[in-house]
Write an enzyme that holds these catalytic residues in place. Sequence first.
Site, PDB file in Angstrom:
ATOM      1  N   HIS A 143       4.850   4.335  -0.532  1.00  0.00           N
ATOM      2  CA  HIS A 143       3.643   3.495  -0.519  1.00  0.00           C
ATOM      3  C   HIS A 143       3.058   3.402  -1.942  1.00  0.00           C
ATOM      4  O   HIS A 143       1.964   3.903  -2.202  1.00  0.00           O
ATOM      5  CB  HIS A 143       2.650   4.169   0.448  1.00  0.00           C
ATOM      6  CG  HIS A 143       1.428   3.400   0.810  1.00  0.00           C
ATOM      7  ND1 HIS A 143       0.499   2.955  -0.114  1.00  0.00           N
ATOM      8  CD2 HIS A 143       0.932   3.010   2.016  1.00  0.00           C
ATOM      9  CE1 HIS A 143      -0.488   2.331   0.514  1.00  0.00           C
ATOM     10  NE2 HIS A 143      -0.254   2.344   1.785  1.00  0.00           N
ATOM     11  N   GLU A 247       5.096  -1.744  -1.366  1.00  0.00           N
ATOM     12  CA  GLU A 247       5.647  -0.560  -0.694  1.00  0.00           C
ATOM     13  C   GLU A 247       7.035  -0.864  -0.138  1.00  0.00           C
ATOM     14  O   GLU A 247       7.209  -1.847   0.587  1.00  0.00           O
ATOM     15  CB  GLU A 247       4.706  -0.153   0.444  1.00  0.00           C
ATOM     16  CG  GLU A 247       3.259   0.019  -0.002  1.00  0.00           C
ATOM     17  CD  GLU A 247       2.267  -0.078   1.132  1.00  0.00           C
ATOM     18  OE1 GLU A 247       2.603   0.324   2.266  1.00  0.00           O
ATOM     19  OE2 GLU A 247       1.142  -0.575   0.901  1.00  0.00           O
TER      20      GLU A 247
HETATM   21  O1  TA6 Z   1       0.123  -0.097   3.553  1.00  0.00           O
HETATM   22  C1  TA6 Z   1      -1.094  -0.742   3.777  1.00  0.00           C
HETATM   23  C2  TA6 Z   1      -1.959   0.139   4.653  1.00  0.00           C
HETATM   24  O2  TA6 Z   1      -1.352   0.337   5.903  1.00  0.00           O
HETATM   25  C3  TA6 Z   1      -3.338  -0.489   4.771  1.00  0.00           C
HETATM   26  O3  TA6 Z   1      -3.544  -1.041   6.054  1.00  0.00           O
HETATM   27  C4  TA6 Z   1      -4.278   0.686   4.463  1.00  0.00           C
HETATM   28  O4  TA6 Z   1      -4.541   1.422   5.622  1.00  0.00           O
HETATM   29  C5  TA6 Z   1      -3.426   1.449   3.458  1.00  0.00           C
HETATM   30  O5  TA6 Z   1      -2.128   1.432   4.044  1.00  0.00           O
HETATM   31  C6  TA6 Z   1      -3.923   2.808   3.061  1.00  0.00           C
HETATM   32  O6  TA6 Z   1      -3.904   3.643   4.119  1.00  0.00           O
HETATM   33  P1  TA6 Z   1      -4.450   5.155   3.892  1.00  0.00           P
HETATM   34  O7  TA6 Z   1      -4.104   5.817   5.160  1.00  0.00           O
HETATM   35  O8  TA6 Z   1      -3.726   5.698   2.703  1.00  0.00           O
HETATM   36  O9  TA6 Z   1      -5.910   5.017   3.595  1.00  0.00           O
END
Ligand code: TA6
Length: 277
Positions: A143, A247
């Site tokens: 991510h 990601e």
């Molecule tokens: O990858 C995008 C996502 O799923 C967003 O919806 C947001 O939730 C982000 O990840 C960050 O998530 P986190 O759990 O790290 O705050």
Amino acid sequence: MEVINAHASATLALQGGHIMSWQPKSETEPVVWLSRAANFTPGKSIRGGVPVCWPWFGTHATDPKRPTHGFARTVPWEVTATRALDNGATEIALTLVETDQTRTMWPHRTKLSITITVGPRLKIALATDNLGNEDAVIGEALHAYFHIGDIADIRIGGLEGCDYLDKVGGGNVHRRQDGPVVFSAETDRIYSNTDAECVIEDPRLKRRIHVAKSGSYSTVVWNPWTEKANKMGDFGPDGWRGMVCVESANAAENVVTIRKGSRHTLAVEYWTEKYSG
Ligand code: TA6
């Protein structure tokens, strides 16, 4: 843990096997972004770097109380090997340390390891070994948060014509990408069935960031914009303007079945080149 060599510098955390920053010597600005307001609380995700989402992506399929994006990024990992490579890069291998708690959330006999190569490129290989005697289905992502000049100025190429799930507002609307990805509001998209390399064109920092991958068939693009960033509270003032997530994942319809006794690897390479825009 700091890694500094002739090509680049990087910082890693044992929690989550988490790369928190990476800056090649050729760049005056970091390439991997870390929030100035990041919290380093055990069990909580670190805002920035390259969080490891595993063994599911997003909300757990049947139990929404389980941690979003799995547990791998919130538990301790241990270093299993370090190596100085002939080309001057540094290789570090880590593995997730299983506990009763992780085994409760994930009752499969799997081993998760990550191999990170810090050099003129940042290379990451996330390997899942299925040691059990049944197949295992995982969702996963590296991510990655990338540092950019300003979210409103960048374009992301490589996803033209791809189908995606638009997650903004909690929806799951199916759309198709027309042209490069540009940003003017909260953006949260899971592009499916794509193994394409993405390129972030940044006219303000006068560079392109390349995001190449293998063993990954989804690409997630995310920027929270103002309201969501303020709600999350760990982006710092306007921090969201200087980051974008690209990601490399296997999510939604691209979750991976790892046959018993086999290994699945999701690997990425990040590098930059000068770009006059
Ligand atoms: O990858 C995008 C996502 O799923 C967003 O919806 C947001 O939730 C982000 O990840 C960050 O998530 P986190 O759990 O790290 O705050």
